[in-house]
Design a protein around this motif. Structure first.
Motif, PDB file in Angstrom:
ATOM      1  N   GLY A  12      42.328  50.213  33.166  1.00 45.16           N
ATOM      2  CA  GLY A  12      43.786  50.228  33.182  1.00 45.16           C
ATOM      3  C   GLY A  12      44.378  48.824  33.159  1.00 45.16           C
ATOM      4  O   GLY A  12      45.594  48.672  33.137  1.00 45.16           O
ATOM      5  N   LEU A  13      43.529  47.804  33.193  1.00 44.85           N
ATOM      6  CA  LEU A  13      44.014  46.436  33.064  1.00 44.85           C
ATOM      7  C   LEU A  13      44.353  46.171  31.599  1.00 44.85           C
ATOM      8  O   LEU A  13      43.752  46.764  30.711  1.00 44.85           O
ATOM      9  CB  LEU A  13      42.945  45.443  33.531  1.00 44.85           C
ATOM     10  N   THR A  14      45.293  45.288  31.366  1.00 39.60           N
ATOM     11  CA  THR A  14      45.627  44.942  29.987  1.00 39.60           C
ATOM     12  C   THR A  14      44.691  43.841  29.484  1.00 39.60           C
ATOM     13  O   THR A  14      44.057  43.143  30.275  1.00 39.60           O
ATOM     14  CB  THR A  14      47.078  44.435  29.871  1.00 39.60           C
ATOM     15  N   SER A  30      31.038  44.061  36.064  1.00 38.12           N
ATOM     16  CA  SER A  30      32.417  43.666  35.754  1.00 38.12           C
ATOM     17  C   SER A  30      33.384  44.785  36.144  1.00 38.12           C
ATOM     18  O   SER A  30      34.479  44.530  36.641  1.00 38.12           O
ATOM     19  CB  SER A  30      32.572  43.383  34.258  1.00 38.12           C
ATOM     20  N   TYR A  31      32.951  46.016  35.898  1.00 37.64           N
ATOM     21  CA  TYR A  31      33.785  47.175  36.229  1.00 37.64           C
ATOM     22  C   TYR A  31      34.034  47.240  37.735  1.00 37.64           C
ATOM     23  O   TYR A  31      35.173  47.415  38.181  1.00 37.64           O
ATOM     24  CB  TYR A  31      33.117  48.462  35.737  1.00 37.64           C
ATOM     25  N   PHE A  32      32.985  47.041  38.521  1.00 42.22           N
ATOM     26  CA  PHE A  32      33.129  47.040  39.979  1.00 42.22           C
ATOM     27  C   PHE A  32      34.106  45.947  40.422  1.00 42.22           C
ATOM     28  O   PHE A  32      34.998  46.187  41.236  1.00 42.22           O
ATOM     29  CB  PHE A  32      31.761  46.836  40.646  1.00 42.22           C
ATOM     30  N   LEU A  33      33.943  44.760  39.875  1.00 41.86           N
ATOM     31  CA  LEU A  33      34.822  43.649  40.242  1.00 41.86           C
ATOM     32  C   LEU A  33      36.262  43.914  39.813  1.00 41.86           C
ATOM     33  O   LEU A  33      37.202  43.592  40.543  1.00 41.86           O
ATOM     34  CB  LEU A  33      34.312  42.342  39.628  1.00 41.86           C
ATOM     35  N   ALA A  34      36.442  44.519  38.640  1.00 44.91           N
ATOM     36  CA  ALA A  34      37.794  44.857  38.177  1.00 44.91           C
ATOM     37  C   ALA A  34      38.455  45.845  39.126  1.00 44.91           C
ATOM     38  O   ALA A  34      39.632  45.690  39.467  1.00 44.91           O
ATOM     39  CB  ALA A  34      37.739  45.425  36.760  1.00 44.91           C
ATOM     40  N   LEU A  35      37.704  46.845  39.575  1.00 44.49           N
ATOM     41  CA  LEU A  35      38.272  47.812  40.518  1.00 44.49           C
ATOM     42  C   LEU A  35      38.657  47.142  41.832  1.00 44.49           C
ATOM     43  O   LEU A  35      39.688  47.462  42.426  1.00 44.49           O
ATOM     44  CB  LEU A  35      37.272  48.946  40.779  1.00 44.49           C
ATOM     45  N   LEU A  36      37.828  46.200  42.273  1.00 40.31           N
ATOM     46  CA  LEU A  36      38.144  45.455  43.488  1.00 40.31           C
ATOM     47  C   LEU A  36      39.426  44.644  43.293  1.00 40.31           C
ATOM     48  O   LEU A  36      40.312  44.662  44.154  1.00 40.31           O
ATOM     49  CB  LEU A  36      36.980  44.529  43.863  1.00 40.31           C
ATOM     50  N   LEU A  37      39.554  43.972  42.169  1.00 43.27           N
ATOM     51  CA  LEU A  37      40.757  43.181  41.904  1.00 43.27           C
ATOM     52  C   LEU A  37      42.001  44.056  41.833  1.00 43.27           C
ATOM     53  O   LEU A  37      43.065  43.685  42.340  1.00 43.27           O
ATOM     54  CB  LEU A  37      40.586  42.390  40.598  1.00 43.27           C
ATOM     55  N   ILE A  38      41.869  45.208  41.220  1.00 43.37           N
ATOM     56  CA  ILE A  38      42.997  46.144  41.145  1.00 43.37           C
ATOM     57  C   ILE A  38      43.427  46.554  42.549  1.00 43.37           C
ATOM     58  O   ILE A  38      44.618  46.578  42.874  1.00 43.37           O
ATOM     59  CB  ILE A  38      42.618  47.381  40.294  1.00 43.37           C
TER      60      ILE A  38
END
Length: 114
Positions: free
Chosen positions: A12-14, A45-53
């Motif tokens: 869902g990140l742009t 990367s997916y795990f880190l993206a979810l954490l950042l979100i």
């Protein structure tokens, strides 16, 4: 591996956000193809993206998120999240106090006109 378009759909990140996160060293692609500069992301990367979100949802600033990501073991993550919670609770108390002061101000104005 996920192409950037696939990763955008998953998270869902742009694309712009992903590029910005890469620029500030928050989330780097797992691989950049040297022939075409295509960016690829992996499950890590997916795990880190979810954490950042989630951190953004919690109101973390970019600098706070960088602090979290620099601690690659995430040893201090709970401490940082609890500190953020404490700050939010303090903001809530201040806002409640301000609304009470507004109510008192309005009430005192009505008393003066009666």
């Amino acid at each position: 591996m996920y192409k950037i378009g696939e990763f955008v759909e998953l998270t869902g990140l742009t694309k712009e956000t992903l590029r910005y996160y890469e620029e500030v060293n928050l989330l780097e692609p797992a691989y950049i193809d040297p022939d075409n500069n295509y960016r690829y992301y992996d499950d890590g990367s997916y795990f880190l993206a979810l954490l950042l979100i989630k951190l953004r949802e919690f109101g973390f600033t970019i600098q706070e998120m960088i602090t979290v990501m620099e601690d690659e073991s995430f040893e201090h993550l709970e401490e940082l999240v609890l500190e953020k919670r404490k700050n939010i609770q303090m903001q809530i108390r201040k806002l409640q106090q301000t609304t009470q002061e507004i109510d008192e101000f309005i009430a005192s104005g009505k008393e003066d006109t009666q």
